[in-house]
Design a protein around this motif. Sequence first.
Motif, PDB file in Angstrom:
ATOM      1  N   SER A 200       0.835  -1.201   0.000  1.00 15.93           N
ATOM      2  CA  SER A 200       0.000   0.000   0.000  1.00 15.93           C
ATOM      3  C   SER A 200       0.865   1.244   0.000  1.00 15.93           C
ATOM      4  CB  SER A 200      -0.896   0.014   1.243  1.00 15.93           C
ATOM      5  OG  SER A 200      -0.104   0.098   2.426  1.00 15.93           O
ATOM      6  N   ARG A 201       0.225   2.399  -0.228  1.00 16.12           N
ATOM      7  CA  ARG A 201       0.966   3.658  -0.218  1.00 16.12           C
ATOM      8  C   ARG A 201       1.553   3.962   1.157  1.00 16.12           C
ATOM      9  NH1 ARG A 201       0.685   8.934   0.677  1.00 16.12           N
ATOM     10  NH2 ARG A 201       1.937  10.262  -0.672  1.00 16.12           N
ATOM     11  N   PRO A 202       0.817   3.717   2.260  1.00 11.58           N
ATOM     12  CA  PRO A 202       1.428   3.936   3.580  1.00 11.58           C
ATOM     13  C   PRO A 202       2.701   3.111   3.776  1.00 11.58           C
ATOM     14  CG  PRO A 202      -0.933   3.787   3.809  1.00 11.58           C
ATOM     15  CD  PRO A 202      -0.631   3.422   2.391  1.00 11.58           C
ATOM     16  N   ASP A 203       2.708   1.870   3.255  1.00 13.08           N
ATOM     17  CA  ASP A 203       3.912   1.042   3.336  1.00 13.08           C
ATOM     18  C   ASP A 203       5.056   1.702   2.570  1.00 13.08           C
ATOM     19  OD1 ASP A 203       2.587  -0.867   4.794  1.00 13.08           O
ATOM     20  OD2 ASP A 203       2.164  -2.166   3.090  1.00 13.08           O
ATOM     21  N   LEU A 204       4.710   2.275   1.410  1.00 12.72           N
ATOM     22  CA  LEU A 204       5.713   2.939   0.588  1.00 12.72           C
ATOM     23  C   LEU A 204       6.306   4.148   1.310  1.00 12.72           C
ATOM     24  CD1 LEU A 204       5.524   3.575  -3.210  1.00 12.72           C
ATOM     25  CD2 LEU A 204       6.038   5.485  -1.706  1.00 12.72           C
ATOM     26  N   VAL A 205       5.435   4.934   1.946  1.00 15.55           N
ATOM     27  CA  VAL A 205       5.886   6.128   2.671  1.00 15.55           C
ATOM     28  C   VAL A 205       6.793   5.740   3.838  1.00 15.55           C
ATOM     29  CG1 VAL A 205       5.155   8.108   4.059  1.00 15.55           C
ATOM     30  CG2 VAL A 205       3.876   7.477   1.998  1.00 15.55           C
ATOM     31  N   LYS A 206       6.391   4.708   4.578  1.00 14.66           N
ATOM     32  CA  LYS A 206       7.207   4.255   5.710  1.00 14.66           C
ATOM     33  C   LYS A 206       8.577   3.786   5.245  1.00 14.66           C
ATOM     34  CE  LYS A 206       3.282   2.739   8.560  1.00 14.66           C
ATOM     35  NZ  LYS A 206       2.567   1.553   9.126  1.00 14.66           N
ATOM     36  N   TYR A 207       8.590   3.055   4.136  1.00 13.39           N
ATOM     37  CA  TYR A 207       9.860   2.561   3.616  1.00 13.39           C
ATOM     38  C   TYR A 207      10.749   3.729   3.201  1.00 13.39           C
ATOM     39  CZ  TYR A 207      13.247   0.005   0.817  1.00 13.39           C
ATOM     40  OH  TYR A 207      14.415  -0.517   0.316  1.00 13.39           O
ATOM     41  N   ALA A 208      10.163   4.710   2.479  1.00 12.48           N
ATOM     42  CA  ALA A 208      10.933   5.862   2.025  1.00 12.48           C
ATOM     43  C   ALA A 208      11.477   6.664   3.202  1.00 12.48           C
ATOM     44  CB  ALA A 208      10.064   6.750   1.139  1.00 12.48           C
ATOM     45  N   ALA A 209      10.691   6.746   4.283  1.00 10.04           N
ATOM     46  CA  ALA A 209      11.139   7.478   5.470  1.00 10.04           C
ATOM     47  C   ALA A 209      12.354   6.801   6.100  1.00 10.04           C
ATOM     48  CB  ALA A 209      10.000   7.573   6.479  1.00 10.04           C
ATOM     49  N   LYS A 210      12.325   5.469   6.168  1.00  6.29           N
ATOM     50  CA  LYS A 210      13.448   4.731   6.733  1.00  6.29           C
ATOM     51  C   LYS A 210      14.710   4.912   5.896  1.00  6.29           C
ATOM     52  CE  LYS A 210      10.718   1.058   8.921  1.00  6.29           C
ATOM     53  NZ  LYS A 210      10.415  -0.399   8.907  1.00  6.29           N
ATOM     54  N   LYS A 211      14.515   5.104   4.587  1.00  9.39           N
ATOM     55  CA  LYS A 211      15.651   5.284   3.688  1.00  9.39           C
ATOM     56  C   LYS A 211      16.106   6.736   3.605  1.00  9.39           C
ATOM     57  CE  LYS A 211      16.852   1.272   2.110  1.00  9.39           C
ATOM     58  NZ  LYS A 211      18.250   0.805   2.256  1.00  9.39           N
ATOM     59  N   GLY A 212      15.413   7.631   4.305  1.00  6.38           N
ATOM     60  CA  GLY A 212      15.783   9.037   4.261  1.00  6.38           C
ATOM     61  C   GLY A 212      15.476   9.717   2.953  1.00  6.38           C
ATOM     62  N   LEU A 213      14.381   9.307   2.322  1.00  8.69           N
ATOM     63  CA  LEU A 213      14.030   9.837   0.999  1.00  8.69           C
ATOM     64  C   LEU A 213      12.973  10.933   1.029  1.00  8.69           C
ATOM     65  CD1 LEU A 213      13.737   6.425  -0.922  1.00  8.69           C
ATOM     66  CD2 LEU A 213      15.729   7.916  -0.746  1.00  8.69           C
ATOM     67  N   LEU A 214      12.606  11.375   2.242  1.00  3.54           N
ATOM     68  CA  LEU A 214      11.517  12.355   2.346  1.00  3.54           C
ATOM     69  C   LEU A 214      12.005  13.774   2.605  1.00  3.54           C
ATOM     70  CD1 LEU A 214       8.838  10.326   4.333  1.00  3.54           C
ATOM     71  CD2 LEU A 214       9.142  10.567   1.877  1.00  3.54           C
ATOM     72  N   ASN A 215      13.271  14.029   2.325  1.00  5.82           N
ATOM     73  CA  ASN A 215      13.778  15.382   2.479  1.00  5.82           C
ATOM     74  C   ASN A 215      13.353  16.239   1.305  1.00  5.82           C
ATOM     75  OD1 ASN A 215      15.198  14.740   4.853  1.00  5.82           O
ATOM     76  ND2 ASN A 215      16.910  13.911   3.658  1.00  5.82           N
ATOM     77  N   PHE A 216      12.610  17.309   1.577  1.00  7.85           N
ATOM     78  CA  PHE A 216      12.136  18.201   0.521  1.00  7.85           C
ATOM     79  C   PHE A 216      13.182  19.278   0.276  1.00  7.85           C
ATOM     80  CE2 PHE A 216       8.369  16.199   2.069  1.00  7.85           C
ATOM     81  CZ  PHE A 216       7.534  16.090   0.979  1.00  7.85           C
ATOM     82  N   GLU A 217      13.506  19.486  -1.003  1.00  6.02           N
ATOM     83  CA  GLU A 217      14.473  20.543  -1.318  1.00  6.02           C
ATOM     84  C   GLU A 217      13.759  21.880  -1.405  1.00  6.02           C
ATOM     85  OE1 GLU A 217      16.391  19.444  -4.918  1.00  6.02           O
ATOM     86  OE2 GLU A 217      17.349  17.655  -4.079  1.00  6.02           O
TER      87      GLU A 217
END
Length: 217
Positions: A200-217
């Motif tokens: 699901s999308r929530p799973d995707l968001v959690k995974y991206a957060a763990k990888k440090g991919l949610l930093n907005f430029e």
Amino acid sequence: MIRIVIVDDHAVVRSGLKLLLDARDDMTVIGEASEGEEAIRLSEQLLPDVVLMDLSMPHGKDGLTASRELQQRLPEIAVLILTMHDDEEYLFRAIQAGASGYVLKSAPHEELVNAIRTVAAGNAYLHPTATKRLMIEYLERLSNGESTDLYETLTVREKEILSLAAKGYGNKEIAEQLVISVKTVETHKGNVMEKLGLRSRPDLVKYAAKKGLLNFE
């Protein structure tokens, strides 16, 4: 039409492949190169959908190096390795270089055609023997206690789409940012979910957060 660039150091091989592929209703060969550097320049000029890449080219840049650079510069282009080397080392190195598929020159013509259509659609293609070898290698690594980072199995484009999707961008917005079609975004996103085992999308968001991919430029 699937637009193709053929890269092989043998002119006779290139001519034969061109005849084979141009005979298909949905394919056209738009360029040929005899070594990797020429392939990169040609791809930047012509922007093909698929680059059909030989591995062993003694004069100039080899296929593995060219594939890696193409994925860095033009991640929207699918690289399909076509080689005589039925060898595990070449297979793994090609995948690490970002190739979308791996086909042997000894394979039937229809397998090559099917492989081109598969990678052009944004999917990965490996001949059955290669798939079995990868599974064996994966299971051996697990049995030896080695960890496998699934993130590294993603292509450059899939990593971009993972990051943007996790940040809340819709498929249309992602398509506009990356200058690709919405259908291509959907295909890549499906590949990301499958490779990472996400549902699901929530799973995707959690995974991206763990990888440090949610930093907005």
